[in-house]
Motif scaffolding. Sequence first.
Motif, short mmCIF file in Angstrom:
data_model
loop_
_atom_site.label_atom_id
_atom_site.label_comp_id
_atom_site.label_asym_id
_atom_site.label_seq_id
_atom_site.Cartn_x
_atom_site.Cartn_y
_atom_site.Cartn_z
N GLY A 1 4.68 14.75 -5.85
CA GLY A 1 5.27 14.73 -4.51
C GLY A 1 5.85 13.36 -4.21
N HIS A 2 6.89 13.32 -3.44
CA HIS A 2 7.51 12.07 -3.05
C HIS A 2 7.11 11.74 -1.62
N ASP A 3 6.33 10.70 -1.46
CA ASP A 3 5.89 10.24 -0.16
C ASP A 3 7.02 9.44 0.48
N LEU A 4 7.43 9.83 1.67
CA LEU A 4 8.53 9.16 2.37
C LEU A 4 8.33 7.66 2.45
N THR A 5 7.17 7.24 2.93
CA THR A 5 6.92 5.82 3.10
C THR A 5 6.91 5.10 1.77
N ALA A 6 6.41 5.75 0.72
CA ALA A 6 6.41 5.13 -0.60
C ALA A 6 7.84 4.91 -1.09
N VAL A 7 8.69 5.90 -0.92
CA VAL A 7 10.09 5.76 -1.35
C VAL A 7 10.76 4.63 -0.58
N LEU A 8 10.57 4.59 0.73
CA LEU A 8 11.17 3.52 1.54
C LEU A 8 10.58 2.16 1.18
N ALA A 9 9.27 2.12 0.96
CA ALA A 9 8.63 0.85 0.60
C ALA A 9 9.15 0.34 -0.75
N GLN A 10 9.30 1.24 -1.72
CA GLN A 10 9.82 0.82 -3.01
C GLN A 10 11.26 0.32 -2.88
N GLY A 11 12.04 0.99 -2.04
CA GLY A 11 13.41 0.52 -1.78
C GLY A 11 13.41 -0.84 -1.08
N ALA A 12 12.50 -1.02 -0.12
CA ALA A 12 12.41 -2.30 0.58
C ALA A 12 12.01 -3.42 -0.36
N ILE A 13 11.07 -3.14 -1.26
CA ILE A 13 10.66 -4.15 -2.24
C ILE A 13 11.84 -4.52 -3.13
N ALA A 14 12.57 -3.52 -3.62
CA ALA A 14 13.74 -3.80 -4.46
C ALA A 14 14.77 -4.63 -3.70
N ASP B 1 0.83 -1.21 0.00
CA ASP B 1 0.00 0.00 0.00
C ASP B 1 0.87 1.26 0.00
N ALA B 2 1.93 1.24 0.79
CA ALA B 2 2.83 2.39 0.84
C ALA B 2 3.54 2.59 -0.49
N ALA B 3 4.02 1.51 -1.08
CA ALA B 3 4.76 1.61 -2.35
C ALA B 3 3.88 2.16 -3.46
N ALA B 4 2.59 1.92 -3.39
CA ALA B 4 1.67 2.35 -4.45
C ALA B 4 1.36 3.84 -4.40
N ARG B 5 1.73 4.52 -3.33
CA ARG B 5 1.36 5.93 -3.19
C ARG B 5 2.14 6.87 -4.10
N THR B 6 3.28 6.47 -4.59
CA THR B 6 4.03 7.30 -5.54
C THR B 6 4.09 6.54 -6.86
#
Length: 196
Positions: free
Chosen positions: A130-143, A100-105
């Motif tokens: 806008g860059h959502d903090l949690t989205a950026v971290l979630a996308q990094g975590a997924i990678a 859900d967090a990754a999908a925000r950006t």
Amino acid sequence: MRDSTTGDAHLVLDLALTVRHDGDGGVTDDLTGPAALTAWVHAHPDAFPTARRFVADEDHLTAVRDLRTLFAHAVRPGRPSPADAARLLPLPEALRRLNDAAARTPTVPVLEWPDGHGPVARRRPVPDRGHDLTAVLAQGAIAFLAGPDREHLRACHAPRCVRYFLKEHPRQEWCKPSCGNRARVARHHERHRRTG
């Protein structure tokens, strides 16, 4: 957001390392509140394009801490860090929150073709959004979690240590040499206690 898997790995490992041993037998969380999270983001300007303007609130803090617990699942079948063992989200809930967090950006595919190498497809945030903090971290975590580095992720089980680390060689058991020293001293004292 960083484009390289190595950068993503370092970013999410930096996040995992915000929980550490306090030196007195307890655990310290560097993300003690929104101000501490704001400072952590400001310390990572390459990862967050709007880092200088970012100000965290309680919702950001909760979401980032939730993402951090995924490391405990990633080291299985090994034991998680003692810092995470008591507050571990069930895996389905942790994954739901992550996705859900990754999908925000929203992101777009970008093709890169470095000299001497084949083309590589990467994803970048949609420009001018806008860059959502949690989205950026979630996308990094997924990678990170879907990439090759996850296989090398370990929890350090030296006495009093709660850190995660990437195992760099087959014999590495601890996150740093001082943890190895503490583990050897503890084993030595335990052997002498049993025989003495």
